[in-house]
Design a protein around this motif. Structure first.
Motif, PDB file in Angstrom:
ATOM      1  N   LYS A 388      -4.244   4.490   4.523  1.00  0.00           N
ATOM      2  CA  LYS A 388      -3.998   5.364   5.668  1.00  0.00           C
ATOM      3  C   LYS A 388      -4.694   4.867   6.937  1.00  0.00           C
ATOM      4  O   LYS A 388      -4.551   5.460   7.998  1.00  0.00           O
ATOM      5  N   MET A 389      -5.452   3.795   6.837  1.00  0.00           N
ATOM      6  CA  MET A 389      -6.244   3.319   7.977  1.00  0.00           C
ATOM      7  C   MET A 389      -5.427   2.552   9.014  1.00  0.00           C
ATOM      8  O   MET A 389      -5.930   2.234  10.088  1.00  0.00           O
ATOM      9  N   GLU A 390      -4.206   2.199   8.690  1.00  0.00           N
ATOM     10  CA  GLU A 390      -3.325   1.468   9.609  1.00  0.00           C
ATOM     11  C   GLU A 390      -3.953   0.154  10.065  1.00  0.00           C
ATOM     12  O   GLU A 390      -3.961  -0.181  11.249  1.00  0.00           O
ATOM     13  N   ILE A 391      -4.506  -0.576   9.112  1.00  0.00           N
ATOM     14  CA  ILE A 391      -5.072  -1.893   9.379  1.00  0.00           C
ATOM     15  C   ILE A 391      -4.843  -2.749   8.137  1.00  0.00           C
ATOM     16  O   ILE A 391      -4.852  -2.246   7.017  1.00  0.00           O
ATOM     17  N   THR A 392      -4.594  -4.043   8.352  1.00  0.00           N
ATOM     18  CA  THR A 392      -4.378  -4.928   7.210  1.00  0.00           C
ATOM     19  C   THR A 392      -5.712  -5.256   6.543  1.00  0.00           C
ATOM     20  O   THR A 392      -6.778  -5.095   7.137  1.00  0.00           O
ATOM     21  N   LYS A 393      -5.623  -5.747   5.321  1.00  0.00           N
ATOM     22  CA  LYS A 393      -6.830  -6.141   4.593  1.00  0.00           C
ATOM     23  C   LYS A 393      -7.601  -7.214   5.362  1.00  0.00           C
ATOM     24  O   LYS A 393      -8.825  -7.116   5.529  1.00  0.00           O
ATOM     25  N   ILE A 394      -6.888  -8.237   5.850  1.00  0.00           N
ATOM     26  CA  ILE A 394      -7.551  -9.329   6.567  1.00  0.00           C
ATOM     27  C   ILE A 394      -8.089  -8.838   7.906  1.00  0.00           C
ATOM     28  O   ILE A 394      -9.172  -9.238   8.345  1.00  0.00           O
TER      29      ILE A 394
END
Length: 417
Positions: A388-394
């Motif tokens: 839900k954070m709207e950010i990719t893992k990298i």
């Protein structure tokens, strides 16, 4: 997303509290090279920081250690921190077994914490095995590397020409948990080579060694081994069942007799169907003898929302496993390619030959595995709302890396250890 400045400290403290990284790193030792004055633990800690934050080369680690004095802040003021040649020689001399032990302890701890208490697919813990190339180089070679000829286009004297070049690489068979994240890497076995093209150890035989190693290292807990058609053979099935696992494998032309028997029977068999994730799935299923083993063979005809169709055959050693579960498992096999090898090569630099030395390659590969696993376990095991954070893992890792340097590397301060 804005991450607080203390977040990098909290992440490392969290990982350290659960997996005891600092204590275990301090016990990493070297082999026998008495010319190296730097402690094995110092070399291991510095290398781990570089791999954890995805540095692309030894030079990058050294530049951020000595020129920019970033990684150097992790150590005591009087700690002897290696420079380039000492660092490379030290990595060549590290004990692989010490680092492999840390990896094993991290995975065992995740098992104790019951991260996979409900399995990954229908209450089963599925592990994919597959081989891939790593640490490629045109210029440098090492013991037991695999050499092959590659034709490349080059501009010579202003003209495009096809040039045949020798490429060196390390081929490995990996085992990774599939079907659900965190997708932890459980281990690998190297495919040995005598240096000649085409003269290498047979991949399924290496897969058998890996399966035996998984049982010896982690004991019970794995339910299913899933692999491509190359692993559907008598010796692999025998090894899988001997270790108490079940096997799910693609069935292709390399097992023509079993495939033709299945095709012939399914022409006169009753078809069943169901829907799953927007796909219409028709299937035919029956039991067959395969080198003295009873296996369930299933034919699937799948059609997605766009009308694209595909046909696959699957063989399963558990004749009581449902066709729906078998379908989920065989599709989860792609996790090791899409979320495993792709990330390891393109985001964790496993395709880059850091040091052309057999022991160094093992050391670095263990460090990459450790880094990959820790991030997988933290992001997908401890951050329950990461999706839900709207950010990719990298993107998340890079943001933490920036904070790590901004906080003067306090998160990894070994001076207090």
């Amino acid at each position: 997303m804005i991450i607080k400045r203390t977040k990098d400290i909290k992440i490392f403290n969290s990982l350290n509290k659960i997996y005891h990284i600092t204590d275990q790193m301090s016990k990493v030792s070297r082999r026998k090279n008495k010319k190296i004055r730097i402690k094995g633990s110092t070399i291991a800690q510095l290398l781990f920081a570089g791999m954890f934050y995805r540095e692309k080369s030894i030079n990058q680690i050294m530049e951020k250690t000595h020129k920019r004095k970033l990684y150097k802040k992790m150590f005591k003021c009087n700690e002897l921190v290696p420079k380039t040649h000492g660092f490379i020689d030290g990595i060549k001399d590290l004990k692989v077994s010490d680092i492999a032990k840390i990896n094993k302890n991290i995975i065992k701890k995740s098992k104790e914490n019951k991260i996979y208490r409900r399995g990954t697919i229908d209450n089963l813990l599925a592990v994919g095995i597959d081989g891939t190339e790593a640490f490629g180089s045109y210029k440098r070679k090492w013991n037991n590397c695999y050499n092959k000829k590659i034709k490349n286009k080059k501009i010579i004297d202003g003209k495009k020409q096809i040039v045949e070049e020798e490429h060196h690489e390390q081929i490995c068979v990996f085992a990774r948990i599939v079907g659900k994240r965190p997708g932890v890497l459980l281990g690998y076995e190297k495919v040995t080579s005598n240096g000649n093209e085409g003269k290498q150890e047979f991949e399924p035989n290496v897969g058998i060694k890996l399966i035996q190693k998984l049982k010896k290292t982690y004991g019970n807990g794995i339910d299913v081994i899933v692999g491509d058609a190359i692993y559907l053979r008598e010796s692999v099935i025998k090894a899988v069942l001997k270790e108490g696992y079940q096997g799910v494998f693609r069935l292709k032309d390399n097992n023509k007799l079993l495939l033709e028997n299945a095709k012939g029977l399914f022409k006169v068999s009753q078809m069943k169907e169901y829907k799953s994730k927007g796909k219409k799935i028709k299937y035919w299923s029956d039991k067959f003898e395969y080198y003295g083993f009873k296996v369930k063979v299933v034919k699937y005809e799948e059609e997605d929302k766009k009308g694209k169709k595909q046909e696959i055959y699957v063989a399963c050693t558990d004749i009581n496993m449902s066709e729906k579960t078998i379908n989920k498992i065989i599709h989860a096999r792609w996790d090791i390619e899409n979320n495993g090898f792709y990330e390891l090569k393109n985001q964790w630099n496993m395709n880059h030959c850091y040091i052309a030395n057999e022991n160094a390659i093992d050391v670095i590969l263990q460090m990459i595995m450790m880094s990959y696993n820790l991030w997988e376990l933290y992001i997908y095991g401890h951050l329950h709302d990461f999706e839900k954070m709207e950010i990719t893992k990298i993107g998340f890792i890079e943001e933490i890396k920036e904070l790590f340097f901004a906080n003067n590397c306090k998160a990894w301060n070994y001076s207090s250890a």
